[in-house]
Design an enzyme around this catalytic site. Structure first.
Site, PDB file in Angstrom:
ATOM      1  N   ASN A   1       0.835  -1.207   0.000  1.00 16.67           N
ATOM      2  CA  ASN A   1       0.000   0.000   0.000  1.00 16.67           C
ATOM      3  C   ASN A   1       0.864   1.247   0.000  1.00 16.67           C
ATOM      4  O   ASN A   1       2.013   1.232   0.451  1.00 16.67           O
ATOM      5  CB  ASN A   1      -0.943   0.025   1.210  1.00 16.67           C
ATOM      6  CG  ASN A   1      -0.221   0.217   2.520  1.00 16.67           C
ATOM      7  OD1 ASN A   1       0.285  -0.727   3.100  1.00 16.67           O
ATOM      8  ND2 ASN A   1      -0.182   1.443   3.005  1.00 16.67           N
ATOM      9  N   CYS A   2       0.288   2.328  -0.537  1.00 15.48           N
ATOM     10  CA  CYS A   2       0.905   3.643  -0.427  1.00 15.48           C
ATOM     11  C   CYS A   2       0.072   4.438   0.571  1.00 15.48           C
ATOM     12  O   CYS A   2      -0.606   3.857   1.414  1.00 15.48           O
ATOM     13  CB  CYS A   2       0.983   4.331  -1.795  1.00 15.48           C
ATOM     14  SG  CYS A   2      -0.623   4.577  -2.573  1.00 15.48           S
ATOM     15  N   MET A   3       0.072   5.762   0.475  1.00 14.21           N
ATOM     16  CA  MET A   3      -0.637   6.575   1.469  1.00 14.21           C
ATOM     17  C   MET A   3      -2.153   6.424   1.382  1.00 14.21           C
ATOM     18  O   MET A   3      -2.858   6.592   2.366  1.00 14.21           O
ATOM     19  CB  MET A   3      -0.260   8.049   1.301  1.00 14.21           C
ATOM     20  CG  MET A   3       1.164   8.364   1.726  1.00 14.21           C
ATOM     21  SD  MET A   3       1.579  10.103   1.537  1.00 14.21           S
ATOM     22  CE  MET A   3       0.542  10.830   2.819  1.00 14.21           C
TER      23      MET A   3
END
Length: 453
Positions: A25-27
């Site tokens: 995942n990213c932000m």
């Protein structure tokens, strides 16, 4: 649904855990690599609880959950999927080859690498920027009575923490991103290029300057060091590799950096500063306003192509050299105008699903997370996306008119007000309102085809 139930539902809709190759995942997004994308129940996934939007890009299926939420959902997905199906070395190579073949060009890959150098530093930029903002605001309102105190100096020391070692951190991350097996070498090179000792050295009649070329010089020398390191490893016997490779890499990189790369980086950095000074920060108000309008209007298309990552080192360089980046508030208006456009869509649409998506995306939108609005509302509808671009032009012109700058990068939307330099928080908020109003006005003017329920 609980986060665990959302994760289980997500796995079912993408073809089960056997179909998942990797989870990360990213932000804002849960990023899945799948073995067979035809098994994805796309329409059900888009309507699933918690999902603010779904994007298939960069060889991944990306489900937007928003900041905070995405970390919890991804953690639950990882628990269910298990470690055995995460990417191994072979799968990593296969995925990279597929990405390059499908939609990655050399130019975009280069920009992505530059962006990745700064991503780990964003929390530090935010933290130090907020501390500096508090210090700056107190200095503006209390003057010498505050700035001369020990507390102000300590707070300033904390606020400048990341910037005092920025060259070292960028060098380390750059070497790592470019594929070095000795990433610490990049940090050492960054430290050498910013060392105050350089000011006492005259090399071939040329007085050296600490930090010349800023972040750009550090990235260039890190890239050079990686090439030298890889070249050495091809010819140096294994028994001598530990001694010869780092010695040659360090020595040659420093000499080339001082004689060639720092002057080149200095020229690029000075040119960027000159362009900004003669456009956005120009004394000619008309030029400044037009530049701000064009920059704001074009930023969203730039984001869609991935080319916005090239701006990250420019922000960092402006902050290091002038104390603030005047580009960030201008470009941030793109996300703000998305909010205005979405409000117009929310007001006009009769589609319950679209109305719900717009409502759920507005809170993250106000806080500077624009992806749910872009991918869930304005971009699929077309004209509202154009309305947001035009609205950002209005906001960008206002920001440029008032010469609004930010002391750090990493946040956008309303939270960016805390990072505004020179006590211009109020005029920044004027630019925010102008962006909201511009996005709303142009979306109302252009209209859009309301989708059938």
């Amino acid at each position: 649904m609980t986060n665990q139930e959302i994760a289980k539902n997500l796995i079912d809709l993408v073809g089960g855990k056997e179909n998942i190759k990797s989870v990360q995942n990213c932000m804002t997004r849960c990023r899945l690599e799948l073995f067979d994308y035809s098994k994805v129940k796309m329409e059900e996934l888009k309507k699933s609880e918690g999902a603010l939007g779904v994007v298939q890009a960069e060889g991944q299926l990306q489900i937007i959950y928003g900041p905070g939420k995405v970390n919890k959902v991804t953690e639950e997905v990882n628990k269910i999927v298990g470690k055995k199906v995460l990417l191994g070395d072979d799968a990593i190579r296969e995925t990279k080859d597929k990405l390059k073949e499908k939609n990655n060009t050399k130019f975009k890959n280069a920009l992505k690498k530059v962006g990745n150098i700064f991503i780990p530093l964003i929390p530090l930029f935010v933290a130090c920027g907020l501390v500096l903002a508090v210090n700056n605001i107190a200095g503006v309102y209390f003057g010498e009575a505050y700035t001369s105190t020990t507390a102000a100096k300590i707070i300033g020391l904390i606020g400048n923490g990341v910037f005092s070692v920025l060259s070292v951190l960028v060098g380390l991350n750059a070497a790592k991103e470019f594929g070095s097996q000795m990433p610490m070498m990049g940090g050492v090179l960054g430290g050498i290029l910013s060392s105050p000792v350089l000011a006492d050295i005259n090399l071939f009649g040329m007085t050296l300057t600490p930090g010349r070329g800023g972040i750009i010089s550090v990235i260039l020398v890190a890239l050079l060091a990686v090439y030298i390191e890889k070249g050495c490893k091809k010819v140096v016997p294994d028994v001598l590799d530990l001694f010869i490779t780092p010695l040659v890499t360090l020595t040659v990189s420093v000499l080339v950096a001082l004689l060639v790369l720092q002057p080149i980086g200095g020229f690029i950095s000075d040119s960027i500063g000159l362009v900004v000074a003669n456009t956005v920060a120009s004394g000619n108000m008309l030029v400044s306003v037009i530049s701000g309008a064009v920059s704001g209007a074009l930023f969203l298309p730039l984001v869609m192509t991935g080319m916005h990552q090239a701006l990250t080192p420019i922000h960092a360089d402006l902050i290091a050299s002038t104390g603030a980046t005047v580009l960030l508030p201008i470009l941030a208006t793109a996300g703000m105008a998305q909010v205005g456009a979405t409000i117009a869509v929310f007001k006009k649409t009769k589609n319950k699903r679209l109305k719900e998506t717009a409502k759920n995306g507005l809170v993250p939108g106000f806080l500077g997370i624009g992806e749910p609005l872009i991918y869930g509302v304005t971009l699929p509808l077309g004209k509202p996306f154009l309305g947001a671009c035009l609205g950002a032009g209005i906001g960008g012109a206002v920001m440029a008119f008032f010469k609004v700058g930010a002391v750090a990068m990493g946040v956008s939307g309303l939270p960016l007000a805390l990072l505004i330099a020179d006590g211009k928080m109020f005029v920044f908020l004027i630019g925010v309102v102008a962006s909201y109003a511009g996005g709303y006005f142009f979306t109302e003017l252009l209209g859009f085809e309301d989708p059938v329920e």
